[in-house]
Design an enzyme around this catalytic site. Structure first.
Site, PDB file in Angstrom:
ATOM      1  CG  LEU A 149      -1.914   1.184   1.314  1.00  0.00           C
ATOM      2  CD1 LEU A 149      -2.814   1.267   0.079  1.00  0.00           C
ATOM      3  CD2 LEU A 149      -2.759   1.080   2.580  1.00  0.00           C
ATOM      4  N   GLY A 150       2.025   1.188   0.618  1.00  0.00           N
ATOM      5  CA  GLY A 150       2.880   2.355   0.724  1.00  0.00           C
ATOM      6  C   GLY A 150       3.220   2.976  -0.619  1.00  0.00           C
ATOM      7  CE  LYS A 177      11.047  -4.130   1.762  1.00  0.00           C
ATOM      8  NZ  LYS A 177      11.044  -4.267   3.243  1.00  0.00           N
ATOM      9  CE  LYS A 204      -3.719  -2.523  12.024  1.00  0.00           C
ATOM     10  NZ  LYS A 204      -4.683  -2.853  10.940  1.00  0.00           N
ATOM     11  CG  HIS A 255      -7.412 -11.427  10.587  1.00  0.00           C
ATOM     12  ND1 HIS A 255      -6.271 -10.813  10.128  1.00  0.00           N
ATOM     13  CD2 HIS A 255      -7.367 -11.302  11.937  1.00  0.00           C
ATOM     14  CE1 HIS A 255      -5.580 -10.330  11.140  1.00  0.00           C
ATOM     15  NE2 HIS A 255      -6.217 -10.639  12.249  1.00  0.00           N
TER      16      HIS A 255
END
Length: 314
Positions: free
Chosen positions: A16-17, A45, A140, A272
């Site tokens: 997502l970055g 990267k 989180k 999840h």
């Protein structure tokens, strides 16, 4: 002329970055990318960082192991967006690295908005989540508490299910490509979930950073056409390929029983899936006064529907 915020993105080389970097540049923000020395010899990267530079982003060196470098990086911008990976591991809590970022933001004193690494299920609604998957939500919430205790202005983004992971694999565990033969339904397959193209997540996220309506609130990304059940996602794929898939069903008890002998990471992922596709945790509530809905705030963003997303696999 409207003044655009300067944005620092932490974790820019990830799934997502990289999209957040592009969205920030596309929307006219002076964009900084944290270049961490820990990247080592990861050539992929490094090349991604250099590609950001070619697009017009600034690379700024900083490390979670060097508080001063983080403070100096933060001082260059108005907004910080973190997309640190929440690696699933029994002893790793990578999301808690953001506590060091919170300390740097607090010391710098100039940041007008911080968006921590969330972008999935709203962790404030997952207090009863199953182990071991709940570690992500718990970490989180630790970061949220640190942000709010420090008085740092924030926006939390709840983007639900990334299309690349869930739509691509027709909601099958361990698959990101749609089958043309058979699928497994969780229960009757009728619990609703919410699916969002990752590029749309990035576009909506960047929209929030100069918007007073999202200050100290949660932004829920809930594209109306993408609030679908597992069975409906499969139906769209069947229509596109002109073929009915062979379907089997896994009951709730069978699913829970299957968790017992799974290794940690797979078990965490499966919990999840349980909350999404058996409990319907993503869609079974109304957002409150402390939240906004992205599609209502930003109707100019033409989001990708699940059906259009699936067409790329034809």
């Amino acid at each position: 002329m409207e003044t655009k915020s300067k944005v620092l993105i932490v974790g820019a080389t990830g799934h997502l970055g990289k999209r957040l970097v592009r969205a920030s540049l596309d929307q006219g923000h002076e964009t900084y990318v944290l270049q961490r020395p820990e990247i080592g010899v990861d050539i992929e990267k490094v090349q991604r960082l250099l590609s950001f530079k070619k697009l017009g982003a600034h690379l700024v060196t900083g490390s979670f192991n060097d508080h001063k470098s983080l403070v100096e990086a933060v001082k260059k911008v108005d907004v910080v967006i973190s997309i640190v990976s929440g690696e699933l591991h029994p002893t790793s809590h990578k999301l808690l690295l953001q506590l060091k970022l919170v300390e740097a933001i607090k010391e710098a004193g100039n940041v007008k908005r911080f968006l921590p690494s969330e972008f999935g299920t709203d962790p404030s609604r997952m207090a009863d989540a199953m182990e071991p998957g709940r570690v992500t939500f718990d970490d989180k919430m630790v970061v949220r508490k640190a942000i709010e205790d420090a008085g740092i202005p924030f926006t939390y983004v709840s983007a639900n299910c990334f299309a690349g992971i869930f739509v691509g694999g027709l909601c099958q565990i361990g698959s990101i490509l749609p089958s043309r033969d058979s699928v497994v339904l969780f229960g009757d397959g009728n619990q609703k979930s919410i699916f969002v193209d990752e590029d749309d997540v990035a576009a909506y996220t960047i929209k929030t950073i100069d918007d007073p309506r999202t200050l100290n609130k949660t932004l829920y990304i809930r594209p109306p056409a993408n609030i679908l059940s597992q069975r409906e996602v499969m139906g769209l794929w069947e229509k596109l390929i002109g073929k009915e898939l062979q379907k089997s069903s896994l009951s709730e008890q069978e699913f829970l029983d299957s968790l017992k002998d799974k290794e940690f990471v797979l078990k965490a992922v499966m919990t999840h899936f349980y909350h999404f596709f058996f409990e319907g945790c993503l869609e079974n509530f109304e957002i409150g006064d402390d939240a906004e809905e992205a599609c209502n705030l930003y109707p100019d963003v033409k989001y990708t529907t699940v059906e259009d997303y699936l067409k790329q696999y034809l």
